[in-house]
Design an enzyme around this catalytic site. Structure first.
Site, PDB file in Angstrom:
ATOM      1  N   TYR A 111     -60.750  32.424 -53.584  1.00 40.43           N
ATOM      2  CA  TYR A 111     -61.452  32.028 -54.795  1.00 40.43           C
ATOM      3  C   TYR A 111     -62.950  31.932 -54.559  1.00 40.43           C
ATOM      4  O   TYR A 111     -63.419  31.973 -53.418  1.00 40.43           O
ATOM      5  CB  TYR A 111     -60.908  30.694 -55.317  1.00 40.43           C
ATOM      6  N   LYS A 132     -62.437  31.786 -47.822  1.00 40.88           N
ATOM      7  CA  LYS A 132     -62.397  30.846 -48.954  1.00 40.88           C
ATOM      8  C   LYS A 132     -61.032  30.952 -49.629  1.00 40.88           C
ATOM      9  O   LYS A 132     -60.872  31.550 -50.691  1.00 40.88           O
ATOM     10  CB  LYS A 132     -63.550  31.124 -49.932  1.00 40.88           C
ATOM     11  N   GLU A 150     -67.608  20.139 -41.692  1.00 37.05           N
ATOM     12  CA  GLU A 150     -68.239  20.280 -43.005  1.00 37.05           C
ATOM     13  C   GLU A 150     -67.620  19.219 -43.909  1.00 37.05           C
ATOM     14  O   GLU A 150     -66.881  18.354 -43.439  1.00 37.05           O
ATOM     15  CB  GLU A 150     -68.054  21.698 -43.554  1.00 37.05           C
ATOM     16  N   LEU A 168     -66.837  27.169 -43.690  1.00 38.86           N
ATOM     17  CA  LEU A 168     -67.085  28.118 -44.760  1.00 38.86           C
ATOM     18  C   LEU A 168     -68.577  28.478 -44.793  1.00 38.86           C
ATOM     19  O   LEU A 168     -69.424  27.581 -44.755  1.00 38.86           O
ATOM     20  CB  LEU A 168     -66.691  27.518 -46.119  1.00 38.86           C
TER      21      LEU A 168
HETATM   22  N1  PDD Z   1     -66.542  24.541 -52.515  1.00 34.51           N
HETATM   23  N2  PDD Z   1     -67.325  24.120 -47.538  1.00 34.51           N
HETATM   24  C1  PDD Z   1     -66.169  24.111 -48.231  1.00 34.51           C
HETATM   25  C2  PDD Z   1     -64.914  23.760 -47.508  1.00 34.51           C
HETATM   26  C3  PDD Z   1     -66.167  24.450 -49.602  1.00 34.51           C
HETATM   27  O1  PDD Z   1     -65.009  24.459 -50.285  1.00 34.51           O
HETATM   28  C4  PDD Z   1     -67.393  24.764 -50.248  1.00 34.51           C
HETATM   29  C5  PDD Z   1     -67.449  25.147 -51.695  1.00 34.51           C
HETATM   30  C6  PDD Z   1     -68.574  24.725 -49.482  1.00 34.51           C
HETATM   31  C7  PDD Z   1     -69.914  25.061 -50.082  1.00 34.51           C
HETATM   32  O2  PDD Z   1     -69.985  26.424 -50.429  1.00 34.51           O
HETATM   33  P1  PDD Z   1     -70.931  26.945 -51.600  1.00 34.51           P
HETATM   34  O3  PDD Z   1     -72.300  26.518 -51.242  1.00 34.51           O
HETATM   35  O4  PDD Z   1     -70.763  28.418 -51.546  1.00 34.51           O
HETATM   36  O5  PDD Z   1     -70.453  26.308 -52.875  1.00 34.51           O
HETATM   37  C8  PDD Z   1     -68.496  24.425 -48.135  1.00 34.51           C
HETATM   38  C9  PDD Z   1     -66.457  24.906 -53.916  1.00 34.51           C
HETATM   39  C10 PDD Z   1     -67.684  24.571 -54.686  1.00 34.51           C
HETATM   40  C11 PDD Z   1     -65.193  24.292 -54.488  1.00 34.51           C
HETATM   41  O6  PDD Z   1     -64.172  24.381 -53.795  1.00 34.51           O
HETATM   42  O7  PDD Z   1     -65.214  23.758 -55.578  1.00 34.51           O
END
Ligand code: PDD
Length: 284
Positions: free
Chosen positions: A33, A148, A181, A206
């Site tokens: 996703y 992801k 993270e 991620l």
């Molecule tokens: N989550 N680390 C994890 C485990 C994440 O699920 C996400 C993003 C990030 C940050 O990634 P980005 O900057 O590309 O949003 C880091 C999304 C927003 C979610 O699951 O809703």
């Protein structure tokens, strides 16, 4: 106005938008996703989000439901039909519908769903003025957190544990006591001697799109970023702690496990990076 979703070829009101019960996303979390921010009607960092989606699919030997150009058309059509200006776009690709069997199906069409919902970036900016509280949790995820994947149960459990303890986000900690993270964010610290540190992408996290954008902003401010793991103790003793994500920008963390970070208020580095990131979204 009813929300409109794209589901496997059709644009449907959300209440009629459904997938088959033998979709592998449902049975095995066999899916990937993306969450993309929409600001002033524009998709923020669209190309990096598409790059990451394609990488996630490739790493899982999953076929793309369509090419990138067609996918952009679908994204824009979902935005148009929902008449959104400030919103979050959710995109999910699964290995499709097949009789339940762990191995890959010989022939299944990928499942593809796109939804969007309004999102108030003003609330995020307001939250950043006070900062958020976080709670550490053991990182019990698998070895491929660079993908992801929709398989998010450890993230879900960690986030809920943080919420139950009065926190906004869980800071995940590996078996060596190092911060990996957040449950849905990347974590950064500013050391007492002013160095900006975040865990390396080589180290099972991620690759956040916001992480990359904020890094570029920081480097533009002549603030070099050190990619290295740091311990929970280092985090407690940091001058500043903040997290980055599509839904939070660069958000100051002012308390971790009930301990004040710095003086317990948002620090100058996170505050500056958040302002610059909001600016970047405004100008995108
Ligand atoms: N989550 N680390 C994890 C485990 C994440 O699920 C996400 C993003 C990030 C940050 O990634 P980005 O900057 O590309 O949003 C880091 C999304 C927003 C979610 O699951 O809703």
């Amino acid at each position: 106005m009813s929300r409109i979703a794209y589901v496997n070829g059709a644009y449907l009101p959300l209440q009629y938008a459904a997938v088959h019960i033998e979709d592998r996303g449902y049975q095995f979390a066999d899916g990937v996703y993306e969450v993309v921010a929409i600001r002033h009607g524009r998709l923020i960092d669209l190309e990096p989000h598409l790059d990451r989606l394609w990488r996630s699919m490739a790493e899982l030997h999953m076929a793309a439901p369509m090419d990138r150009g067609a996918m952009k058309v679908v994204y824009r059509e979902v935005m148009r039909r929902n008449r959104v200006k400030d919103a979050l776009l959710y995109v999910q690709v699964t290995r499709g519908v097949a009789k339940r069997d762990h191995g890959f199906p010989a022939a299944a069409l990928p499942g593809f769903v796109v939804t969007c919902r309004r999102f108030d970036f003003g609330t995020v900016a307001a939250r950043a003025k006070t900062g958020i509280k976080a709670v550490s949790q053991p990182d019990i995820r698998w070895g491929r957190c660079d993908i992801k994947s929709t398989s998010l149960l450890p993230n879900v459990l960690a986030k809920q544990a943080a919420k139950d303890a009065g926190g906004f986000e869980a800071v995940l900690v590996d078996a060596d006591g190092k911060v990996t993270e957040g449950s849905s964010t990347n974590i950064w610290m500013v050391t007492k001697d002013g160095r900006l540190v975040t865990r390396s992408l080589e180290d099972n996290i991620l690759p956040g799109i916001t992480r990359a954008a904020v890094r570029e902003i920081a480097e533009g401010f002549q603030m070099p970023v050190e990619d290295r793991a740091f311990s929970l103790d280092e985090a407690y003793g940091a001058a500043e702690l903040f997290l980055t994500s599509t839904t939070s920008g660069a958000m100051p963390v002012v308390m971790l496990d009930g301990k004040k970070i710095g003086d317990g208020t948002p620090g100058p580095v996170a505050t500056r990076l958040m302002a610059a990131y909001m600016d970047f979204m405004d100008r995108a």
